[in-house]
Design an enzyme around this catalytic site. Structure first.
Site, PDB file in Angstrom:
ATOM      1  NE  ARG A  46      -3.768  -2.258   0.072  1.00 24.02           N
ATOM      2  CZ  ARG A  46      -3.647  -3.281  -0.762  1.00 24.02           C
ATOM      3  NH1 ARG A  46      -2.669  -3.281  -1.643  1.00 24.02           N
ATOM      4  NH2 ARG A  46      -4.489  -4.295  -0.728  1.00 24.02           N
ATOM      5  N   PRO A 103       8.200 -12.546   7.803  1.00 24.10           N
ATOM      6  CG  PRO A 103       9.491 -12.698   5.886  1.00 24.10           C
ATOM      7  CD  PRO A 103       9.493 -13.044   7.324  1.00 24.10           C
ATOM      8  CE  LYS A 160      12.104  -3.696   5.893  1.00 23.43           C
ATOM      9  NZ  LYS A 160      11.084  -3.644   6.954  1.00 23.43           N
ATOM     10  CD  GLN A 208       7.040   2.224   6.127  1.00 18.71           C
ATOM     11  OE1 GLN A 208       8.075   2.759   5.753  1.00 18.71           O
ATOM     12  NE2 GLN A 208       6.112   1.818   5.285  1.00 18.71           N
ATOM     13  CB  THR A 239      10.216  -4.030   2.084  1.00 17.54           C
ATOM     14  OG1 THR A 239       9.560  -4.774   3.119  1.00 17.54           O
ATOM     15  CG2 THR A 239       9.839  -4.581   0.723  1.00 17.54           C
TER      16      THR A 239
END
Length: 269
Positions: free
Chosen positions: A16, A187, A68, A242, A64
């Site tokens: 998103r 994840p 990272k 974030q 992501t």
């Protein structure tokens, strides 16, 4: 003002971030374009993607899973917080320099304060010590966790995070230790990584449970925890905060997290 930014990650088609950043740009009169670089389909290396984006005039990139930590070796410098945490989720291009930041840590802390403000923090179990887990571990320390138990299938990673956090943290081999709350910083639960990182038979109604995954918003872990009556926190708050902090780094303009949350919810309801 016209700005190009983007996101590098694997399996990010449901992110998103583009919608949140572009809507906030329109609200502030910024012509902002936010692109995805999904290494599930784009087989260029992380180094190649950074180089191309920088050459094409991008203001910066979000980073992501699973990059990272590996991105750090490709940067010119990092913020003090990102250096301490050992994880970068936002890269800003300043001329020829690449500067790494971590907005995950304050993003998680702000989301936690909104959604689980009354949660007991004497003993907490953090599952996952990768790039996101590093940031969440520091956020939990800053939130006041007194004893943080860190579980990762790679015991070395759990030990590294525990050492970074000092006396409040301990790497443990499993989730059998008494705890008041669980945080999933893996994840697991994402569409591309189905399942739950925390076995269902460990949870009781007395636990609180937080998940950093937000697509889907209700993961298998949270669905089971809610059915038990646990207090829960989805990954929405971290995702929004974030993003708001990254937007400010990219544009120099403070974002309205409330407006970004509305955009987030419009795309997830």
């Amino acid at each position: 003002m016209s700005i190009k930014v983007g996101l590098i990650g694997q399996g990010i088609s449901a992110s998103r971030s583009p919608a949140m950043h572009e809507a906030e740009g329109r609200r502030q009169g910024v012509d902002l374009c936010y692109d995805r670089f999904d290494t599930k389909d784009d087989h260029r290396s992380l180094s190649e993607l950074l180089t191309t984006a920088q050459a094409d005039g991008y203001a910066g990139l979000n980073i992501t899973h699973p990059f990272k930590q590996s991105v750090i070796g490709l940067l010119d410098q990092t913020s003090d917080a990102a250096r301490q945490i050992g994880s970068v989720n936002t890269v800003v291009f300043e001329g020829t320099k690449r500067i790494g930041h971590n907005t995950d840590c304050p993003g998680f802390a702000q989301g936690f304060g909104e959604g689980l403000a009354d949660a007991a923090l004497e003993t907490v179990t953090l599952v996952g010590a990768g790039g996101a887990g590093l940031a969440v571990g520091f956020a939990l320390r800053d939130l006041g966790v007194q004893n943080l138990l860190i579980v990762d299938r790679d015991q070395g990673m759990a030990q590294t995070l525990a050492a970074r956090l000092g006396t409040i943290a301990e790497a443990v081999p499993d989730m059998s230790h008494p705890t008041q709350g669980f945080v999933n910083a893996t994840p697991m639960g994402m569409v591309s990584y189905p399942g739950s990182a925390i076995p269902s038979d460990i949870l009781t109604q007395d636990h609180w449970v937080a998940d950093i995954v937000y697509f889907p918003l209700e993961t298998e872990l949270l669905r089971h925890a809610r059915a038990l009556g646990c207090a829960t926190l989805s990954g929405a708050g971290m995702a929004v905060h974030q993003a708001a902090l990254s937007f400010e780094l990219f544009t120099g303009q403070k974002a309205d997290a409330t407006q970004m949350r509305a955009t987030f919810e419009a795309f997830t309801n």
